[in-house]
Design a protein around this motif. Structure first.
Motif, PDB file in Angstrom:
ATOM      1  N   SER A  75      33.706  42.971  51.616  1.00  9.63           N
ATOM      2  CA  SER A  75      35.036  42.317  51.390  1.00  9.63           C
ATOM      3  C   SER A  75      36.399  42.907  51.832  1.00  9.63           C
ATOM      4  O   SER A  75      36.459  43.871  52.448  1.00  9.63           O
ATOM      5  N   LYS A  89      44.413  39.458  46.846  1.00 10.58           N
ATOM      6  CA  LYS A  89      43.771  38.565  47.688  1.00 10.58           C
ATOM      7  C   LYS A  89      42.568  39.048  47.984  1.00 10.58           C
ATOM      8  O   LYS A  89      42.446  40.199  48.800  1.00 10.58           O
ATOM      9  N   LYS A 136      39.180  38.631  50.082  1.00 14.08           N
ATOM     10  CA  LYS A 136      38.256  37.492  51.175  1.00 14.08           C
ATOM     11  C   LYS A 136      36.899  38.148  51.380  1.00 14.08           C
ATOM     12  O   LYS A 136      36.568  39.188  51.789  1.00 14.08           O
ATOM     13  N   THR A 152      37.740  32.901  49.638  1.00 11.70           N
ATOM     14  CA  THR A 152      39.142  33.753  49.485  1.00 11.70           C
ATOM     15  C   THR A 152      39.461  33.736  47.759  1.00 11.70           C
ATOM     16  O   THR A 152      39.425  32.563  47.473  1.00 11.70           O
ATOM     17  N   SER A 190      38.769  29.563  53.088  1.00 14.56           N
ATOM     18  CA  SER A 190      39.294  29.945  54.321  1.00 14.56           C
ATOM     19  C   SER A 190      39.894  28.720  55.316  1.00 14.56           C
ATOM     20  O   SER A 190      38.933  27.943  55.431  1.00 14.56           O
TER      21      SER A 190
END
Length: 264
Positions: free
Chosen positions: A210, A238, A240, A245, A264
């Motif tokens: 991540s 945040k 991802k 996300t 995303s």
């Protein structure tokens, strides 16, 4: 009472007290050492997960809850807006404006949008940029109010959304606002950004490979009544992972987690 016996009792009491204080000190030292080891192991775990993350803020501050009331816009305020067709909805708390003449944006779109807000939106200097939403008929730029340089995360009652059409022109905007913002109660020590990351990890919300970004301390609504809100200091991350996300929020007082997901 025999002084010799009294002196012996005092000596025993002081010895017991000394032993107790020593045990408290050793316990605190042991606890702090354990916390250090635990934090280090979390960092190692993130590294072993191949998790990338930006440098986290180091300071641990004391923060208060804040409260605010949903603003009702007045006819006098509406009269200050020129070149706009304005409608008020939801008991005059939701301002909807359509520009009589669209405003063309240049190459530096965000700078032009900020300039427009400062010059054409009531109390526009109290909002900061948050996100962009792409739609069929154009793009919406989302802003939220802030309090003492800290944003009110995803608060629909403190949101300003600017609509830009496919021709790159500002055509309308929606505005809501909180007013009478004030601190409520005494300041309390908050979780550090590192502790907030630990909370997410221990709850299984950080996956291998991540990427953690956009770390920021702001405010998130924890109590919402019809006209009043209570907001708590909250860490935003945040995260991802692949095509997914997630926007994660960790309450900086009690570690409660709020989240939403987007593609995303």
């Amino acid at each position: 009472m025999d002084w010799s016996n009294t002196k012996t009792i005092f000596i025993i009491v002081f010895l017991v007290l000394d032993v107790f204080l020593l045990s408290v000190f050793l316990n605190r030292y042991s606890t702090s050492q354990f916390e250090f080891i635990k934090e280090a192991s979390i960092e190692d775990k993130l590294k072993s997960y191949n998790v990338e993350y930006e440098e986290l803020p180091e300071e641990v501050s004391k923060e208060p809850y804040i409260t605010g009331e949903v603003k009702t816009f007045t006819e006098r305020e509406i009269g200050e807006l020129s070149g706009q067709s304005v409608r008020l909805r939801q008991n005059d708390t939701n301002l909807v404006s359509y520009l009589k003449k669209p405003v063309k944006l240049g190459e530096n779109k965000m700078d032009d949008i900020r300039s427009f807000i400062e010059s054409n939106v009531l109390y526009g200097d109290q909002y900061s940029y948050w996100d962009t939403s792409e739609e069929k008929d154009g793009t919406t730029y989302i802003f939220y109010q802030y309090y003492q340089d800290r944003q009110m995360f995803e608060n629909i009652k403190a949101q300003l959304s600017i609509k830009v059409n496919r021709q790159g022109e500002i055509v309308s905007y929606h505005q809501m606002m909180l007013e009478k913002l004030m601190e409520n109660g005494e300041e309390e020590e908050i979780l550090s950004a590192h502790q907030a990351v630990q909370t997410l990890y221990l709850n299984g919300l950080i996956k291998p490979n991540s990427e953690i970004s956009n770390v920021e301390l702001g405010y998130y609504t924890v109590v919402q009544l019809t006209e009043t809100q209570v907001l708590s200091p909250t860490w935003y991350f945040k995260i991802k992972s692949g095509d997914e996300t997630k926007k994660m929020y960790v309450n900086a007082f009690d570690g409660s987690i709020y989240k939403n997901e987007e593609s995303s």
